[in-house]
Design an enzyme around this catalytic site. Sequence first.
Site, PDB file in Angstrom:
ATOM      1  N   ASN A 197       1.472  -1.330   0.126  1.00  0.00           N
ATOM      2  CA  ASN A 197       0.060   0.271   0.419  1.00  0.00           C
ATOM      3  C   ASN A 197       1.134   1.217  -0.280  1.00  0.00           C
ATOM      4  O   ASN A 197       1.343   1.349   1.453  1.00  0.00           O
ATOM      5  CB  ASN A 197      -0.546  -0.031   1.227  1.00  0.00           C
ATOM      6  CG  ASN A 197      -1.276   1.040   1.315  1.00  0.00           C
ATOM      7  OD1 ASN A 197      -1.622   2.007   0.817  1.00  0.00           O
ATOM      8  ND2 ASN A 197      -2.090   1.049   2.742  1.00  0.00           N
ATOM      9  N   LYS A 221       0.052   4.265  -0.045  1.00  0.00           N
ATOM     10  CA  LYS A 221      -0.316   5.470   0.501  1.00  0.00           C
ATOM     11  C   LYS A 221      -0.039   6.350  -0.331  1.00  0.00           C
ATOM     12  O   LYS A 221       0.188   6.288  -1.529  1.00  0.00           O
ATOM     13  CB  LYS A 221       0.347   5.830   1.932  1.00  0.00           C
ATOM     14  CG  LYS A 221       0.373   4.404   2.733  1.00  0.00           C
ATOM     15  CD  LYS A 221      -0.090   4.432   4.470  1.00  0.00           C
ATOM     16  CE  LYS A 221      -0.434   2.934   4.903  1.00  0.00           C
ATOM     17  NZ  LYS A 221      -0.057   2.892   6.714  1.00  0.00           N
ATOM     18  N   HIS A 240      -9.509   0.973   4.855  1.00  0.00           N
ATOM     19  CA  HIS A 240      -8.446   1.086   5.554  1.00  0.00           C
ATOM     20  C   HIS A 240      -8.684   2.530   6.928  1.00  0.00           C
ATOM     21  O   HIS A 240      -9.739   2.760   6.580  1.00  0.00           O
ATOM     22  CB  HIS A 240      -7.369   1.732   4.783  1.00  0.00           C
ATOM     23  CG  HIS A 240      -6.039   1.452   5.230  1.00  0.00           C
ATOM     24  ND1 HIS A 240      -5.574   2.837   5.800  1.00  0.00           N
ATOM     25  CD2 HIS A 240      -4.516   0.817   4.771  1.00  0.00           C
ATOM     26  CE1 HIS A 240      -4.517   2.808   6.728  1.00  0.00           C
ATOM     27  NE2 HIS A 240      -3.948   1.552   5.867  1.00  0.00           N
ATOM     28  N   GLU A 285      -6.675   4.229   8.005  1.00  0.00           N
ATOM     29  CA  GLU A 285      -7.673   5.765   7.318  1.00  0.00           C
ATOM     30  C   GLU A 285      -8.173   5.982   6.987  1.00  0.00           C
ATOM     31  O   GLU A 285      -8.355   7.878   7.153  1.00  0.00           O
ATOM     32  CB  GLU A 285      -5.789   5.559   6.569  1.00  0.00           C
ATOM     33  CG  GLU A 285      -4.385   6.228   7.577  1.00  0.00           C
ATOM     34  CD  GLU A 285      -3.212   5.090   6.956  1.00  0.00           C
ATOM     35  OE1 GLU A 285      -2.765   5.496   5.741  1.00  0.00           O
ATOM     36  OE2 GLU A 285      -2.490   4.023   7.471  1.00  0.00           O
ATOM     37  N   GLU A 301      -6.305  -5.238  10.326  1.00  0.00           N
ATOM     38  CA  GLU A 301      -4.464  -4.627  10.608  1.00  0.00           C
ATOM     39  C   GLU A 301      -5.051  -3.828  11.932  1.00  0.00           C
ATOM     40  O   GLU A 301      -5.563  -2.553  11.755  1.00  0.00           O
ATOM     41  CB  GLU A 301      -4.987  -3.318   9.541  1.00  0.00           C
ATOM     42  CG  GLU A 301      -4.484  -3.765   8.443  1.00  0.00           C
ATOM     43  CD  GLU A 301      -3.227  -3.136   6.799  1.00  0.00           C
ATOM     44  OE1 GLU A 301      -2.457  -3.325   6.769  1.00  0.00           O
ATOM     45  OE2 GLU A 301      -4.159  -1.755   7.122  1.00  0.00           O
ATOM     46  N   GLY A 331       2.090   2.022  11.478  1.00  0.00           N
ATOM     47  CA  GLY A 331       3.195   2.970  11.044  1.00  0.00           C
ATOM     48  C   GLY A 331       3.513   3.119  12.589  1.00  0.00           C
ATOM     49  O   GLY A 331       4.391   3.916  12.400  1.00  0.00           O
ATOM     50  N   SER A 341       3.359  -2.252   9.954  1.00  0.00           N
ATOM     51  CA  SER A 341       4.442  -2.602  10.440  1.00  0.00           C
ATOM     52  C   SER A 341       5.392  -3.849  10.092  1.00  0.00           C
ATOM     53  O   SER A 341       6.302  -3.947  11.072  1.00  0.00           O
ATOM     54  CB  SER A 341       5.056  -2.170  12.484  1.00  0.00           C
ATOM     55  OG  SER A 341       4.297  -0.942  12.288  1.00  0.00           O
ATOM     56  N   GLY A 357       2.365  -1.802   4.561  1.00  0.00           N
ATOM     57  CA  GLY A 357       3.067   0.140   3.627  1.00  0.00           C
ATOM     58  C   GLY A 357       4.490   0.266   3.560  1.00  0.00           C
ATOM     59  O   GLY A 357       4.959   0.229   3.236  1.00  0.00           O
ATOM     60  N   GLY A 358       4.425   1.320   4.521  1.00  0.00           N
ATOM     61  CA  GLY A 358       6.031   1.908   4.891  1.00  0.00           C
ATOM     62  C   GLY A 358       7.347   1.125   4.100  1.00  0.00           C
ATOM     63  O   GLY A 358       7.857   1.397   2.910  1.00  0.00           O
TER      64      GLY A 358
HETATM   65  P1  PGA Z   1       2.319   0.354   7.898  1.00  0.00           P
HETATM   66  O1  PGA Z   1       1.182   0.212   7.030  1.00  0.00           O
HETATM   67  O2  PGA Z   1       3.709  -0.925   7.201  1.00  0.00           O
HETATM   68  O3  PGA Z   1       3.757   1.342   7.424  1.00  0.00           O
HETATM   69  O4  PGA Z   1       2.430  -0.142   9.054  1.00  0.00           O
HETATM   70  C1  PGA Z   1       0.225  -0.738   6.970  1.00  0.00           C
HETATM   71  C2  PGA Z   1      -0.613  -0.244   6.289  1.00  0.00           C
HETATM   72  O5  PGA Z   1      -1.246   0.917   6.655  1.00  0.00           O
HETATM   73  O6  PGA Z   1      -1.432  -1.172   5.559  1.00  0.00           O
END
Ligand code: PGA
Length: 255
Positions: free
Chosen positions: A12, A14, A100, A102, A171, A177, A217, A238-239
């Site tokens: 992802n 983002k 998600h 967010e 998640e 994050g 994470s 994500g990251g």
């Molecule tokens: P992250 O994000 O791996 O940066 O923790 C995961 C996500 O939001 O899908």
Amino acid sequence: MPKKRKCLIAGNFKMYLLSEEIKRLARAISDFTVSKKYDDREVMIAPPFPYLFTAASNVNPSFVYIGSQNLYFEKEGAYTGEVSPLMVKDCGASFAIIGHSERRKYFFETEEVLRKKILSAMSAGLIPVYCVGEKIEDRNNNRHFEVVKRQIEEALNDVTFRADNLVIAYEPVWAIGTGVNATPEQAEEMHLFIRKLIAEIRDKGVSENIRILYGGSVKPENIDSLMKMENIDGALVGGASLKAEQFTRIIDYRI
Ligand code: PGA
């Protein structure tokens, strides 16, 4: 022991990266995946809307799937600023991340809206990756199972999904994050809970075959131990999906 289900490693992106970076990253992920010829796992990347087509044009579509990070539930219409499932599909995507945390937090998306998004994604032939997960206060108050149960029951109410047209991503919000992932045991416990819930609201066959991803994470350092868990069928990253070196190591998990 080989995994029971074909796993999915999803990135992802983002709201990060511009076209040249997307091209480079998509190509690197695709080249890596093509070279590995996995038959036990799939790879998906979800760039921002304007780059769906860019990403799709820079991967080998037999090896890397494209997903959107969101969509609107109407087919078309006067909805300024929104993007329909058919548009997402037309740009080369086959998955859509829906719900998600967010989106829930910053855009106030409720289960009622998410249910419509899931249905409309499915009717366009997209596979929703439906995200669920509790906040830290829910876990501290031992309400995490209750919260996830409600998120699943309300959004999937009367949705006749199969194991091959829906993916669920667990998640925990406190792990997204933050650098603090759920332990493999915490994730496995929730994944098993979700699988049992799917057996109740749908049936045993679907529950045994549906893929449940872990997100929050995920890094090269923890992917192997997470993937060793029986009910973890992949990751939503994500990251660490923004760096080819890290994401390819996650794709290349070893169990
Ligand atoms: P992250 O994000 O791996 O940066 O923790 C995961 C996500 O939001 O899908």
